[in-house]
Enzyme design. Structure first.
Site: not given
Length: 197
Positions: A81, A178, A180
């Site tokens: 990011c 992202h 995650e």
């Protein structure tokens, strides 16, 4: 068990990043000590928020120099990011603030004729010579993006035109998305990162 040192850049979503690494059997910890970042086998530079504020925090702790040193030495490092954007020379978001300058060029804002910020899933297309990046769907939350990354192998996505969704060079990865928050696709990328020696 692979230890991952996570560099705090301010308002990064560190809890979800740490949870993602733990699910993969890694041992994540947060540190902004230059020695830890230099010595770690694996480092993540996350980021949520503003380019200028994140860069200021790195400079304050001497981490700009250490991160550049790690990347120049091709040590396993992943930036996500705003962390990904910090790898570039500069950003339209914070005029006059130099980035890490590992990647030539500027990060710019999405054009006015598309929704900004981009929130949600987008298709990522990996380059033919990608070693770590693959095609799939990833979760994005960004108002700024780079459109090229000279010297890096890139994966692209499209929002108001093609942009750099991710990039790789040796053992270093930058992701605008992202991982995650990107389900199995993101977990697979983080797993490939942990396997880097």
């Amino acid at each position: 068990m692979t230890e991952v040192v996570i560099v705090p850049t301010g308002t990064a979503n560190i809890a979800s990043v740490m949870a993602a690494f733990r699910r993969l059997g890694a041992s994540p910890r947060v540190s902004e000590a230059a020695g830890d970042v230099l010595a770690a086998s694996h480092v993540m530079l996350p980021g949520v928020g503003a380019f200028g504020a994140s860069m200021a925090r790195l400079v304050q702790h001497g981490l700009d120099r250490v991160l550049k040193e790690r990347i120049a030495a091709d040590r396993p490092t992943i930036a996500i990011c705003v962390g990904h954007q910090l790898l570039f020379e500069r950003s339209e978001e914070s005029p006059g603030v130099p980035g890490l300058g590992v990647v030539p060029g500027e990060v710019g804002r999405f054009p006015a004729d598309v929704r900004v910020p981009q929130f949600g899933w987008n298709h990522v297309r990996a380059g033919e010579d990608s070693r770590l990046l693959e095609d799939g769907y990833a979760y994005f939350a960004n108002s700024y993006r780079a459109t090229e990354a000279p010297g890096w192998t890139i994966a692209t996505a499209t929002h108001g035109g093609p942009f750099v969704a991710a990039m790789e060079r040796g053992n270093v990865i930058g992701c605008q998305f992202h991982p995650e928050l990107s389900g199995a696709y993101g977990a697979a990328l983080l797993s490939r990162f942990l396997e880097l020696a």
